[in-house]
Enzyme design. Structure first.
Site, mmCIF file in Angstrom:
data_model
loop_
_atom_site.group_PDB
_atom_site.id
_atom_site.type_symbol
_atom_site.label_atom_id
_atom_site.label_comp_id
_atom_site.label_asym_id
_atom_site.label_seq_id
_atom_site.Cartn_x
_atom_site.Cartn_y
_atom_site.Cartn_z
ATOM 1 N N GLY A 12 0.965 -1.136 0.141
ATOM 2 C CA GLY A 12 -0.152 -0.037 -0.155
ATOM 3 C C GLY A 12 0.795 1.277 0.177
ATOM 4 N N LEU A 89 -7.711 -9.421 -11.850
ATOM 5 C CA LEU A 89 -8.207 -8.977 -13.083
ATOM 6 C C LEU A 89 -9.515 -8.251 -12.829
ATOM 7 C CD1 LEU A 89 -7.649 -11.065 -16.270
ATOM 8 C CD2 LEU A 89 -7.202 -8.745 -15.881
ATOM 9 N N ILE A 90 -10.067 -7.380 -13.359
ATOM 10 C CA ILE A 90 -11.488 -6.793 -13.255
ATOM 11 C C ILE A 90 -12.094 -7.242 -14.536
ATOM 12 C CG2 ILE A 90 -12.746 -4.888 -13.565
ATOM 13 C CD1 ILE A 90 -10.991 -4.635 -11.026
ATOM 14 N N ASN A 104 -5.417 2.261 -13.851
ATOM 15 C CA ASN A 104 -4.197 1.151 -12.870
ATOM 16 C C ASN A 104 -2.969 1.382 -13.301
ATOM 17 O OD1 ASN A 104 -3.418 -1.353 -11.796
ATOM 18 N ND2 ASN A 104 -2.791 -2.252 -13.934
ATOM 19 N N HIS A 106 1.215 0.371 -13.360
ATOM 20 C CA HIS A 106 1.834 -1.160 -13.748
ATOM 21 C C HIS A 106 3.173 -0.725 -13.840
ATOM 22 C CE1 HIS A 106 2.469 -5.102 -14.874
ATOM 23 N NE2 HIS A 106 3.201 -4.645 -16.033
ATOM 24 N N SER A 133 3.805 2.640 -16.007
ATOM 25 C CA SER A 133 2.688 3.194 -16.889
ATOM 26 C C SER A 133 1.670 3.285 -16.152
ATOM 27 C CB SER A 133 2.203 2.178 -17.992
ATOM 28 O OG SER A 133 3.566 1.827 -18.885
ATOM 29 N N ASP A 142 -3.483 -5.413 -17.821
ATOM 30 C CA ASP A 142 -2.408 -4.323 -17.992
ATOM 31 C C ASP A 142 -2.585 -4.046 -19.577
ATOM 32 O OD1 ASP A 142 -1.407 -4.660 -15.487
ATOM 33 O OD2 ASP A 142 -0.236 -6.288 -16.131
HETATM 34 C C1 GRF Z 1 3.604 -1.538 -7.642
HETATM 35 O O1 GRF Z 1 4.859 -1.717 -7.951
HETATM 36 C C2 GRF Z 1 2.554 -1.469 -8.658
HETATM 37 O O2 GRF Z 1 3.192 -0.789 -9.678
HETATM 38 C C3 GRF Z 1 2.368 -3.214 -8.664
HETATM 39 O O3 GRF Z 1 2.300 -3.570 -7.588
HETATM 40 C C4 GRF Z 1 3.253 -2.615 -6.627
HETATM 41 C C5 GRF Z 1 2.219 -2.314 -5.471
HETATM 42 O O4 GRF Z 1 3.180 -1.672 -4.293
HETATM 43 N N1 GRF Z 1 1.484 -3.284 -9.495
HETATM 44 P P1 GRF Z 1 2.140 -1.034 -3.163
HETATM 45 O O5 GRF Z 1 1.317 -1.983 -2.614
HETATM 46 O O6 GRF Z 1 1.688 0.209 -3.707
HETATM 47 O O7 GRF Z 1 3.477 -0.523 -2.234
#
Ligand code: GRF
Length: 192
Positions: A12, A89-90, A104, A106, A133, A142
């Site tokens: 988080g 996945l949604i 999202n 990624h 992204s 994604d």
């Molecule tokens: C992030 O690197 C995000 O891009 C990926 O998962 C990670 C989540 O990290 N999809 P956090 O839980 O926000 O610390």
């Protein structure tokens, strides 16, 4: 104030970056954390900020649609949904039922390295430029339209951990910025 829900499965840190951004506090009200992992650290971060949480365990539901219906009931009044490390996945059903923007984050320069371990994949591949992204969500993993991307140059001899940390810093900077611009009505083509 626009109402939003954040979906997350893990630590988080991006959730925190969105919650604690002073500019965002003026334009969004974070109503819900939706989390599919009962032990995720993000849950405490929401509680500390008095944000309501919906924590569920997918395996106790008979189908994906069943838990998605519960989520939809909670978020139908939201103006935006932001996925921040949400590892599911949604579904098409969800997207049809919630016809407002879902974003999202990624950690790759999409369309490269969709799915899990994207930073490691780029690093192991020897990429000298590794990035992130922010994109709209569609039914593909994604896969939706990219809104903004940013990258770092890998320094000679830099470890995967160091690259990962720098990628996370970039995320914490870019995601709140993009949210601010999207909610504020800026055309995504002009975000960089
Ligand atoms: C992030 O690197 C995000 O891009 C990926 O998962 C990670 C989540 O990290 N999809 P956090 O839980 O926000 O610390």
């Amino acid at each position: 104030m626009k109402k939003v829900a954040i979906f997350a499965s893990g630590t988080g840190s991006n959730f925190e970056a969105i919650c604690d951004n002073e500019d965002l506090k003026k334009i969004i009200s974070i109503e819900w954390l939706i989390c599919d992992k009962p032990n995720a650290l993000v849950i405490e971060k929401a509680k500390k900020r008095n944000i309501k949480t919906f924590v569920f365990e997918p395996k106790v539901y008979a189908s994906k649609q069943e838990y998605e219906v519960e989520i939809l009931n909670l978020v139908q009044e939201m103006d935006y949904l932001f996925l921040a490390g949400y590892m599911r996945l949604i579904s098409e059903f969800f997207l049809k039922s919630f016809q407002k923007p879902i974003l999202n984050l990624h950690p790759s320069l999409l369309p490269k390295y969709k799915g899990k371990d994207a930073i490691k994949q780029a690093y192991d591949n020897g990429d000298l430029e590794i990035g992130i992204s922010i994109h709209y969500v569609n039914e593909e993993m994604d896969g939706g339209e990219v809104i903004a991307q940013k990258s770092i140059k890998v320094v000679d001899g830099e470890s995967l951990d160091d690259v990962t940390n720098r990628i996370h810093e970039l995320e914490h900077y870019l995601y709140p910025k993009v949210i601010k611009e999207i909610v504020g009505g800026k055309n995504e083509k002009s975000i960089n």
